[in-house]
Write a protein that holds these residues in place. Structure first.
Motif, mmCIF file in Angstrom:
data_model
loop_
_atom_site.group_PDB
_atom_site.id
_atom_site.type_symbol
_atom_site.label_atom_id
_atom_site.label_comp_id
_atom_site.label_asym_id
_atom_site.label_seq_id
_atom_site.Cartn_x
_atom_site.Cartn_y
_atom_site.Cartn_z
ATOM 1 N N ALA A 154 28.446 41.041 45.646
ATOM 2 C CA ALA A 154 27.713 39.938 45.822
ATOM 3 C C ALA A 154 27.657 39.256 47.267
ATOM 4 N N ILE A 155 28.856 39.140 47.947
ATOM 5 C CA ILE A 155 29.188 38.596 49.224
ATOM 6 C C ILE A 155 28.643 39.510 50.228
ATOM 7 N N GLU A 156 28.925 40.821 50.095
ATOM 8 C CA GLU A 156 28.519 41.750 51.025
ATOM 9 C C GLU A 156 26.978 41.892 51.208
ATOM 10 N N LEU A 157 26.167 41.652 50.076
ATOM 11 C CA LEU A 157 24.545 41.567 50.102
ATOM 12 C C LEU A 157 24.472 40.313 50.869
ATOM 13 N N MET A 158 24.898 39.287 50.683
ATOM 14 C CA MET A 158 24.633 37.986 51.609
ATOM 15 C C MET A 158 25.085 38.232 53.204
ATOM 16 N N LYS A 159 26.214 38.887 53.277
ATOM 17 C CA LYS A 159 26.708 39.125 54.684
ATOM 18 C C LYS A 159 25.303 39.975 55.455
ATOM 19 N N ARG A 160 25.163 41.058 54.829
ATOM 20 C CA ARG A 160 24.291 41.898 55.349
ATOM 21 C C ARG A 160 22.978 41.157 55.570
ATOM 22 N N GLY A 161 22.453 40.650 54.348
ATOM 23 C CA GLY A 161 21.240 39.697 54.754
ATOM 24 C C GLY A 161 21.060 38.680 55.883
ATOM 25 N N PHE A 162 22.333 37.932 55.981
ATOM 26 C CA PHE A 162 22.419 37.192 57.018
ATOM 27 C C PHE A 162 22.259 37.772 58.647
ATOM 28 N N MET A 163 22.878 39.221 58.565
ATOM 29 C CA MET A 163 22.961 40.000 59.645
ATOM 30 C C MET A 163 21.473 40.420 60.006
#
Length: 231
Positions: free
Chosen positions: A204-213
């Motif tokens: 879940a947090i990896e998806l957000m991190k990649r989305g931000f980038m």
């Protein structure tokens, strides 16, 4: 250094303080300079908004003025990324169709309420946002959304799990994670995030991190490719 703006507030049931802190720490870890505001007044300064690489709204069931909406829309259209989660982005301003058009969808229901156990299914995609991420299970609200057919769906969940008036429609694969474009800007959404602890799940947090980038990279691309980008 890339710059990020987090705007948090609205309905307290979605833990805006906690989610804002998780996202602030995540963005700092990704080498962003982060500014955090608990007011929508910042949205009236269009030229300032254009200086950010990414705007992160965390503001469930609020009200946005026409001037605020026009300002953030202009900033995103000129290349600033927009990324968020759950009701903080796609139930932020439910009476504003322009916001829904820009973000790509809006919450309408969560059958079964909180603590429904369901699977998030990652779609086969060329997007690096979901590269090497596997399907995973969560226990939270399962969002039923009305969505823009123009979105690129990166993950789904299957309804129904909890019984309801929707059940007789049969199985429906509902988007959980998506991207879309708004002018020269990139938009990312993840329907997970009812409480901040959902981001203790690595996927879940990896998806957000990649989305931000991903959305932030869009501004750099805009600056490099468009002389009239205005950012």
């Amino acid at each position: 250094m890339k710059k990020a703006l987090i705007i948090y507030g609205g309905w307290e049931g979605h833990d805006p303080d906690g989610v804002a802190k998780v996202f602030e720490n995540t963005l700092i870890d990704c080498n962003f300079e982060v500014e955090v505001f608990d007011t929508l007044d910042i949205l009236l300064d269009t030229e300032r908004l254009k200086t950010y690489h990414i705007i992160v709204p965390i503001w469930t069931m609020g009200t946005i003025t026409d001037k605020q909406m026009k300002s953030i829309s202009e900033a995103v259209a000129h290349g600033v990324g927009l990324a968020g989660c759950h009701g903080g982005m796609c139930d932020a301003f439910r009476d504003n169709v322009d916001w829904q058009f820009m973000t790509g969808g809006n919450w309408v229901s969560h059958p079964g309420g909180d603590l429904v156990e369901y699977e998030v299914n990652i779609k086969n995609s060329s997007s690096k946002i979901v590269e090497d991420i596997q399907d995973f299970r969560v226990k939270s609200e399962q969002y039923y959304l009305h969505v823009d057919p123009a979105i690129e769906v990166l993950a789904t969940t299957r309804f129904p799990i909890a019984d309801g008036l929707h059940s007789l429609n049969g199985y429906v694969d509902m988007p959980v994670v998506w991207t879309k474009r708004w002018g020269k800007g990139r938009v990312f959404y993840n329907s997970l995030g009812h409480q901040s602890d959902i981001f203790n799940i690595p996927e879940a947090i990896e998806l957000m991190k990649r989305g931000f980038m991903w959305v932030a990279e869009g501004k750099d691309k805009c600056i490099n490719e468009y002389k009239d980008c205005g950012v």
